[in-house]
Scaffold this motif. Structure first.
Motif, PDB file in Angstrom:
ATOM      1  N   PHE A 112      45.062  42.831  49.860  1.00  0.00           N
ATOM      2  CA  PHE A 112      44.150  43.967  49.768  1.00  0.00           C
ATOM      3  C   PHE A 112      42.894  43.576  48.999  1.00  0.00           C
ATOM      4  CE2 PHE A 112      48.347  46.068  50.091  1.00  0.00           C
ATOM      5  CZ  PHE A 112      48.105  46.880  51.188  1.00  0.00           C
ATOM      6  N   ASP A 113      41.819  44.244  49.311  1.00  0.00           N
ATOM      7  CA  ASP A 113      40.576  44.086  48.554  1.00  0.00           C
ATOM      8  C   ASP A 113      40.694  44.954  47.307  1.00  0.00           C
ATOM      9  OD1 ASP A 113      38.035  43.956  47.531  1.00  0.00           O
ATOM     10  OD2 ASP A 113      37.009  44.635  49.350  1.00  0.00           O
ATOM     11  N   ILE A 114      40.814  44.332  46.156  1.00  0.00           N
ATOM     12  CA  ILE A 114      41.017  45.084  44.913  1.00  0.00           C
ATOM     13  C   ILE A 114      39.777  45.055  44.016  1.00  0.00           C
ATOM     14  CG2 ILE A 114      43.520  44.805  44.941  1.00  0.00           C
ATOM     15  CD1 ILE A 114      43.211  42.563  42.894  1.00  0.00           C
ATOM     16  N   ARG A 115      38.643  44.698  44.573  1.00  0.00           N
ATOM     17  CA  ARG A 115      37.409  44.717  43.790  1.00  0.00           C
ATOM     18  C   ARG A 115      37.080  46.144  43.359  1.00  0.00           C
ATOM     19  NH1 ARG A 115      32.951  42.947  47.462  1.00  0.00           N
ATOM     20  NH2 ARG A 115      34.263  44.098  48.951  1.00  0.00           N
ATOM     21  N   ASP A 116      36.490  46.279  42.187  1.00  0.00           N
ATOM     22  CA  ASP A 116      36.117  47.596  41.671  1.00  0.00           C
ATOM     23  C   ASP A 116      34.718  47.951  42.161  1.00  0.00           C
ATOM     24  OD1 ASP A 116      36.165  49.977  40.304  1.00  0.00           O
ATOM     25  OD2 ASP A 116      35.663  49.087  38.358  1.00  0.00           O
ATOM     26  N   VAL A 117      34.628  48.136  43.481  1.00  0.00           N
ATOM     27  CA  VAL A 117      33.342  48.474  44.102  1.00  0.00           C
ATOM     28  C   VAL A 117      33.567  49.612  45.085  1.00  0.00           C
ATOM     29  CG1 VAL A 117      32.390  46.153  43.835  1.00  0.00           C
ATOM     30  CG2 VAL A 117      33.656  46.745  45.911  1.00  0.00           C
ATOM     31  N   ALA A 118      32.494  50.289  45.457  1.00  0.00           N
ATOM     32  CA  ALA A 118      32.589  51.478  46.308  1.00  0.00           C
ATOM     33  C   ALA A 118      33.218  51.168  47.665  1.00  0.00           C
ATOM     34  CB  ALA A 118      31.205  52.102  46.497  1.00  0.00           C
TER      35      ALA A 118
ATOM     36  N   PHE B 242      66.950  56.441  42.910  1.00  0.00           N
ATOM     37  CA  PHE B 242      66.111  55.565  42.081  1.00  0.00           C
ATOM     38  C   PHE B 242      64.685  55.516  42.625  1.00  0.00           C
ATOM     39  CE2 PHE B 242      64.378  51.702  40.337  1.00  0.00           C
ATOM     40  CZ  PHE B 242      64.988  51.531  39.107  1.00  0.00           C
ATOM     41  N   LEU B 243      64.548  55.282  43.936  1.00  0.00           N
ATOM     42  CA  LEU B 243      63.230  55.159  44.550  1.00  0.00           C
ATOM     43  C   LEU B 243      62.449  56.471  44.485  1.00  0.00           C
ATOM     44  CD1 LEU B 243      64.285  53.095  47.693  1.00  0.00           C
ATOM     45  CD2 LEU B 243      62.806  52.275  45.834  1.00  0.00           C
ATOM     46  N   ALA B 244      63.124  57.586  44.724  1.00  0.00           N
ATOM     47  CA  ALA B 244      62.459  58.887  44.687  1.00  0.00           C
ATOM     48  C   ALA B 244      61.944  59.199  43.288  1.00  0.00           C
ATOM     49  CB  ALA B 244      63.423  59.980  45.158  1.00  0.00           C
ATOM     50  N   THR B 245      62.737  58.868  42.281  1.00  0.00           N
ATOM     51  CA  THR B 245      62.306  59.083  40.899  1.00  0.00           C
ATOM     52  C   THR B 245      61.102  58.222  40.574  1.00  0.00           C
ATOM     53  OG1 THR B 245      64.565  59.648  40.219  1.00  0.00           O
ATOM     54  CG2 THR B 245      63.039  58.958  38.490  1.00  0.00           C
ATOM     55  N   ALA B 246      61.130  56.972  41.008  1.00  0.00           N
ATOM     56  CA  ALA B 246      59.994  56.078  40.775  1.00  0.00           C
ATOM     57  C   ALA B 246      58.747  56.574  41.489  1.00  0.00           C
ATOM     58  CB  ALA B 246      60.345  54.667  41.242  1.00  0.00           C
ATOM     59  N   TYR B 247      58.918  57.040  42.703  1.00  0.00           N
ATOM     60  CA  TYR B 247      57.780  57.516  43.498  1.00  0.00           C
ATOM     61  C   TYR B 247      57.174  58.776  42.889  1.00  0.00           C
ATOM     62  CZ  TYR B 247      55.030  58.954  47.562  1.00  0.00           C
ATOM     63  OH  TYR B 247      54.008  59.326  48.396  1.00  0.00           O
ATOM     64  N   ASN B 248      58.007  59.672  42.444  1.00  0.00           N
ATOM     65  CA  ASN B 248      57.538  60.953  41.920  1.00  0.00           C
ATOM     66  C   ASN B 248      57.014  60.855  40.494  1.00  0.00           C
ATOM     67  OD1 ASN B 248      57.363  63.973  41.887  1.00  0.00           O
ATOM     68  ND2 ASN B 248      58.949  63.727  40.321  1.00  0.00           N
ATOM     69  N   SER B 249      57.601  59.977  39.698  1.00  0.00           N
ATOM     70  CA  SER B 249      57.276  59.945  38.271  1.00  0.00           C
ATOM     71  C   SER B 249      56.440  58.722  37.881  1.00  0.00           C
ATOM     72  CB  SER B 249      58.562  59.990  37.443  1.00  0.00           C
ATOM     73  OG  SER B 249      59.278  61.187  37.707  1.00  0.00           O
ATOM     74  N   ASP B 250      57.077  57.556  37.847  1.00  0.00           N
ATOM     75  CA  ASP B 250      56.379  56.344  37.410  1.00  0.00           C
ATOM     76  C   ASP B 250      57.143  55.135  37.934  1.00  0.00           C
ATOM     77  OD1 ASP B 250      55.096  54.273  36.157  1.00  0.00           O
ATOM     78  OD2 ASP B 250      55.096  55.194  34.164  1.00  0.00           O
ATOM     79  N   HIS B 251      56.535  54.409  38.844  1.00  0.00           N
ATOM     80  CA  HIS B 251      57.229  53.277  39.471  1.00  0.00           C
ATOM     81  C   HIS B 251      57.161  52.002  38.631  1.00  0.00           C
ATOM     82  CE1 HIS B 251      53.568  51.092  40.912  1.00  0.00           C
ATOM     83  NE2 HIS B 251      53.058  52.304  40.823  1.00  0.00           N
TER      84      HIS B 251
ATOM     85  N   LYS C 143      48.189  59.313  45.239  1.00  0.00           N
ATOM     86  CA  LYS C 143      46.973  59.258  44.441  1.00  0.00           C
ATOM     87  C   LYS C 143      46.271  57.915  44.639  1.00  0.00           C
ATOM     88  CE  LYS C 143      48.515  62.281  40.673  1.00  0.00           C
ATOM     89  NZ  LYS C 143      48.768  62.384  39.222  1.00  0.00           N
ATOM     90  N   PRO C 144      44.945  57.890  44.536  1.00  0.00           N
ATOM     91  CA  PRO C 144      44.235  56.607  44.601  1.00  0.00           C
ATOM     92  C   PRO C 144      44.747  55.608  43.566  1.00  0.00           C
ATOM     93  CG  PRO C 144      42.675  58.405  44.809  1.00  0.00           C
ATOM     94  CD  PRO C 144      44.011  59.032  44.484  1.00  0.00           C
TER      95      PRO C 144
ATOM     96  N   GLU D 191      47.497  50.451  42.226  1.00  0.00           N
ATOM     97  CA  GLU D 191      48.597  49.700  41.608  1.00  0.00           C
ATOM     98  C   GLU D 191      49.402  48.928  42.646  1.00  0.00           C
ATOM     99  OE1 GLU D 191      49.171  52.965  37.997  1.00  0.00           O
ATOM    100  OE2 GLU D 191      50.605  52.865  39.646  1.00  0.00           O
ATOM    101  N   ILE D 192      49.650  49.573  43.795  1.00  0.00           N
ATOM    102  CA  ILE D 192      50.394  48.906  44.869  1.00  0.00           C
ATOM    103  C   ILE D 192      49.590  47.732  45.409  1.00  0.00           C
ATOM    104  CG2 ILE D 192      51.341  49.185  47.188  1.00  0.00           C
ATOM    105  CD1 ILE D 192      52.977  50.500  44.922  1.00  0.00           C
ATOM    106  N   ASP D 193      48.289  47.925  45.615  1.00  0.00           N
ATOM    107  CA  ASP D 193      47.433  46.841  46.108  1.00  0.00           C
ATOM    108  C   ASP D 193      47.519  45.619  45.193  1.00  0.00           C
ATOM    109  OD1 ASP D 193      46.635  48.556  48.102  1.00  0.00           O
ATOM    110  OD2 ASP D 193      44.606  48.870  47.330  1.00  0.00           O
ATOM    111  N   GLU D 194      47.381  45.857  43.901  1.00  0.00           N
ATOM    112  CA  GLU D 194      47.370  44.756  42.938  1.00  0.00           C
ATOM    113  C   GLU D 194      48.722  44.050  42.876  1.00  0.00           C
ATOM    114  OE1 GLU D 194      46.001  46.186  39.191  1.00  0.00           O
ATOM    115  OE2 GLU D 194      44.088  46.917  39.990  1.00  0.00           O
ATOM    116  N   GLU D 195      49.798  44.840  42.846  1.00  0.00           N
ATOM    117  CA  GLU D 195      51.120  44.232  42.757  1.00  0.00           C
ATOM    118  C   GLU D 195      51.445  43.452  44.026  1.00  0.00           C
ATOM    119  OE1 GLU D 195      55.768  45.376  41.687  1.00  0.00           O
ATOM    120  OE2 GLU D 195      54.211  46.913  41.570  1.00  0.00           O
ATOM    121  N   TRP D 196      51.064  44.009  45.176  1.00  0.00           N
ATOM    122  CA  TRP D 196      51.292  43.317  46.447  1.00  0.00           C
ATOM    123  C   TRP D 196      50.595  41.962  46.464  1.00  0.00           C
ATOM    124  CZ3 TRP D 196      54.073  43.802  50.915  1.00  0.00           C
ATOM    125  CH2 TRP D 196      53.647  43.036  52.011  1.00  0.00           C
ATOM    126  N   ASN D 197      49.324  41.933  46.066  1.00  0.00           N
ATOM    127  CA  ASN D 197      48.556  40.692  46.086  1.00  0.00           C
ATOM    128  C   ASN D 197      49.181  39.602  45.229  1.00  0.00           C
ATOM    129  OD1 ASN D 197      46.763  41.999  47.742  1.00  0.00           O
ATOM    130  ND2 ASN D 197      44.998  41.850  46.372  1.00  0.00           N
TER     131      ASN D 197
END
Length: 233
Positions: free
Chosen positions: A131-137, A182-191, A107-108, A113-119
């Motif tokens: 990553f560019d995490i600006r809220d722009v198009a 553990f990783l599969a559960t996080a990926y499928n549900s909520d990381h 999902k976008p 979330e990954i972009d922000e956490e990575w940065n």
């Protein structure tokens, strides 16, 4: 964490990992869908492996984490959802469109979330990119372009796994199968949930392959299927 609590957590992991998961023959259960997913992995794993290795991630673990998504992937449904995301997410963000797209069904909002956490992590400095995490198009369009390809989804999967190891250092002390669970559960549900919450979610049977869930829909544990595939390979 106290020694007593560590023992309780490890015992819980053992119980979850050694339950009834493998009394089910998942290959038989999912039939042709399993075979098609497995064939897709065999066709592409040589392309994916260097991407996972670039981020120091075990390719077999990574592929197992998303294998259940490959089983239920629908090309027809994905085409519709991708078109909707491209039209609405770019212009209005995740509040307007947040469908899962691609083979790994990302999902976008997950990518955001990954972009922000990575940065914010030390990994951004180690790998020397953000990553560019600006809220722009433009930033949203570039994000969709990244998750719109198999290569891009592999990179996001690898980054997700690295961030999970960073957030939960003890994860790497577990067996490969327990890591996958553990990783599969996080990926499928909520990381973003806690260690203990993840362990509780591992017990939940929420995975199914029906287009629409009904009272007769058969459900499974996502993490059981991931581990079953890992054992099969």
């Amino acid at each position: 964490m106290t020694l007593h609590r560590q023992i309780i957590v490890l015992c819980l992991l053992f119980v979850i990992g050694s339950g009834t998961a493998f009394s089910i023959n998942y290959q038989k259960e999912f039939g042709n869908d399993w075979m098609l997913a497995e064939a897709f992995v065999k066709e592409h794993c040589a392309e994916w492996k260097p991407i996972f290795e670039e981020f120091g991630v075990d390719a077999d673990v990574a592929i197992a984490v998303v294998f259940p998504e490959l089983i239920r992937y629908s090309r027809w449904q994905d085409a519709i959802e991708t078109a909707a995301v491209n039209g609405l997410y770019v212009s209005g963000g995740k509040s307007r469109a947040n469908f899962s797209i691609g083979r790994f069904q990302m999902k976008p909002s997950f990518a955001e979330e990954i972009d922000e956490e990575w940065n914010k992590s030390k990994l951004a400095r180690e790998f020397d990119f953000v990553f560019d995490i600006r809220d722009v198009a433009d930033a949203r369009r570039n994000r969709l372009n990244r998750i719109g390809t198999l290569e891009g989804q592999c990179r996001y999967l690898a980054i997700f796994i690295r961030l999970m190891y960073l957030r939960h250092p003890r994860l790497q002390t577990l067996s490969k199968e327990q890591q996958i669970r553990f990783l599969a559960t996080a990926y499928n549900s909520d990381h973003t949930v806690s260690w203990e919450h993840n362990l509780r979610m591992q017990k939940q049977r929420t995975y199914h392959t029906d287009m629409i869930k009904t009272h007769s829909t058969k459900t499974f544990r996502y993490c059981d299927i991931a581990v079953a595939f890992y054992r099969h390979t």
